[in-house]
Design an enzyme around this catalytic site. Sequence first.
Site, short mmCIF file in Angstrom:
data_model
loop_
_atom_site.label_atom_id
_atom_site.label_comp_id
_atom_site.label_asym_id
_atom_site.label_seq_id
_atom_site.Cartn_x
_atom_site.Cartn_y
_atom_site.Cartn_z
N LYS A 216 10.30 -20.79 24.39
CA LYS A 216 11.16 -19.28 24.28
C LYS A 216 11.89 -19.43 25.61
CE LYS A 216 9.03 -17.67 20.31
NZ LYS A 216 9.84 -18.10 19.26
N LYS B 188 13.44 -26.77 5.69
CA LYS B 188 15.62 -27.73 6.81
C LYS B 188 15.85 -28.56 5.88
CE LYS B 188 14.29 -25.62 10.19
NZ LYS B 188 14.75 -24.19 11.70
N HIS C 218 5.15 -27.24 13.33
CA HIS C 218 6.44 -27.70 13.44
C HIS C 218 6.18 -28.43 13.97
CE1 HIS C 218 7.37 -24.00 11.43
NE2 HIS C 218 7.10 -22.95 12.46
N ASP D 6 5.49 -24.35 6.19
CA ASP D 6 5.26 -24.03 7.24
C ASP D 6 7.25 -25.03 6.90
OD1 ASP D 6 6.97 -25.76 9.56
OD2 ASP D 6 4.73 -26.57 10.33
N HIS D 7 7.94 -24.11 6.84
CA HIS D 7 9.52 -23.80 7.25
C HIS D 7 10.37 -24.53 7.40
CE1 HIS D 7 9.83 -21.95 10.74
NE2 HIS D 7 11.60 -21.45 9.98
N LYS E 284 2.24 -19.22 7.47
CA LYS E 284 1.37 -19.39 9.04
C LYS E 284 1.42 -18.36 9.65
CE LYS E 284 4.06 -20.35 12.81
NZ LYS E 284 4.73 -19.65 13.32
N ASP F 221 1.74 -21.33 17.63
CA ASP F 221 2.65 -20.88 17.11
C ASP F 221 3.74 -22.26 16.70
OD1 ASP F 221 4.89 -18.34 16.35
OD2 ASP F 221 6.30 -19.31 18.00
N GLU G 234 13.90 -22.63 22.07
CA GLU G 234 14.75 -21.60 21.88
C GLU G 234 15.73 -20.24 23.08
OE1 GLU G 234 12.67 -19.64 18.22
OE2 GLU G 234 11.10 -20.01 19.86
N ARG H 243 0.76 -1.42 0.16
CA ARG H 243 -0.21 -0.04 0.12
C ARG H 243 0.69 1.65 0.07
NH1 ARG H 243 -5.34 -0.40 3.27
NH2 ARG H 243 -4.55 1.43 3.68
C1 BG6 Z 1 9.03 -19.53 13.62
C2 BG6 Z 1 7.53 -19.13 14.86
O1 BG6 Z 1 7.27 -20.05 12.48
O2 BG6 Z 1 9.47 -20.44 14.12
C3 BG6 Z 1 8.92 -18.53 16.19
O3 BG6 Z 1 6.70 -17.80 14.82
C4 BG6 Z 1 10.07 -19.28 16.02
O4 BG6 Z 1 8.26 -17.72 16.97
C5 BG6 Z 1 10.77 -20.17 14.53
O5 BG6 Z 1 11.35 -18.15 16.41
C6 BG6 Z 1 11.09 -20.98 14.88
O6 BG6 Z 1 12.01 -20.98 13.72
P1 BG6 Z 1 13.80 -21.59 13.16
O7 BG6 Z 1 13.21 -22.38 12.41
O8 BG6 Z 1 14.51 -20.71 14.50
O9 BG6 Z 1 13.45 -23.31 14.96
#
Ligand code: BG6
Length: 511
Positions: free
Chosen positions: A348, A190, A248, A185-186, A156, A243, A224, A50
């Site tokens: 976290k 990996k 994941h 879903d990243h 997501k 989250d 994390e 925008r």
């Molecule tokens: C994301 C979450 O999908 O994945 C984050 O929203 C999280 O909160 C992150 O920190 C973790 O991804 P990775 O690849 O660093 O393990």
Amino acid sequence: MKTNDRPEPTVFVIFGGAGDLTWRKLVPALFDLSQVRSTPANYSIIAVDRVPLSDEKLRRRLHEGVNRFSRFGKAKEAEWNQFAKHIHYEQGDFKKLQTYQALGQQCAKLERQWGAKVHRVFYMATPPVMFGVIPNYLGKAGLARDREWARIVVEKPIGYDLESAKALNATLSANFDECQIFRIDHYLGKETVQNILAFRFANPQFEPIWNRRYVECVAITAIESVGVEHRGGYYDRAGALRDMVQNHLMQLLCLVAMEPMVSFEADEIRNKKADVLHAVRPIYRDAVHQCVVRGQYGPGWIGGKKVVGYREEPGVPPDSQTETFVALRLFLDNWRWQGVPFYLRTGKRLARQATEIAIQFRGVPHQAFPAESTLDWQSSRLVMAIQPDEGIVLHFQAKFPGPKMHLRSVQMQFDYQTAFDASSPDAYETLLWDIMRNDTTLFMRADQVEAAWRLLMPVLDVWAAAPPSDFPNYAAGTWGPEEAQSLLAQGHSWPLPAELADICGKKGKDE
Ligand code: BG6
């Protein structure tokens, strides 16, 4: 070295093109792809947003993002200039049909210019409220119609609960066929996550013991040391279950527990994964407190630095009830896994960063060794380290040298960095490449997303009805709330990721 399987001409339309995801992840990954793989002979990246912005201004900002986030470090000037020519900016309101009509005209113009039909990738890198809006406009503008040439990418969160996930899936499928929808879903991008399938199904020696006869329990950990960083606003509405677990951790569970696939067809693999989700024993409301533990971090110390508690983080209300830690005990009701507990844990601001899957094997059927031989006895375990250590470690018993039969636990290990002289692509690089090649294998299908939500809804409902009275219940820099131990059966333990870091001779990141 570049690979040769060059995708066909492609236009990437990124909604939210001036936003954080584009800057931090998408464009650095596309740039890295242009360095290592053969990007299409003709391609264009159209960033739509925008705000008023010129091509030049946008390119400058994205250049800075690439310098910061590319896995190859600072981009060489000539390489950046070559890549930047493909980036264009289009100002537009996501809620106006004209925006989409203009995009359609631009795609048609590029087709004429290149003399070829182009793949059109519509990437929603926007706040989630737009996920329900953009597909409808793409549909109205006639941009979704072509099954083979048009596709949509959605990040997501895919819904906030089962109902909203269903509504989003309905909007997507009203305009696109399932084969055109790429739900990211990243974790699935990996390398170490993809290696789970390679390890399980490309080697004959592990699959025969990958079941209830030999496996005592499975622990999936994704912890994390970072806090919520600048995402307090989003995170406080989500929490750790939405989250991390819904997506994941559930995907990791599927890969560890699924049946062997017949072929590498996208739907064959996705069917096998969906079967796992359908086999998870429902968590009944009155059992939520016995199967799931939640936590929230208070102030503490990480890597020698004092850090604030969750409630003091920017964007988080001082009386927040949102969980930053979850541990669950699940069972799969099927032939392979009946009775084997699967422990899942994420959080976290824990003592360190580590994502890993630990398979603990059953003890031997008859213990013939004298009692004094086994004083240091530890269960045999196989640990798949996803990150930051990347590898696989097998822990087993061996005879300690000397006159007596004294058993000790030792390890055999595979470490990615030592084994392969190649750096791993970033997850987004892999996923964007698959999107260009129209391969949906590593993307979540509607039924998987909904099955994962269905499973977690009783937990969310029970938690919403009974807010926690003990938050914060763990200090930053620890391993989470003590109660997480209560999920474990006798003789089971949460694996200590530090062991693995020591073996691989590296330490996890303690931000
Ligand atoms: C994301 C979450 O999908 O994945 C984050 O929203 C999280 O909160 C992150 O920190 C973790 O991804 P990775 O690849 O660093 O393990």
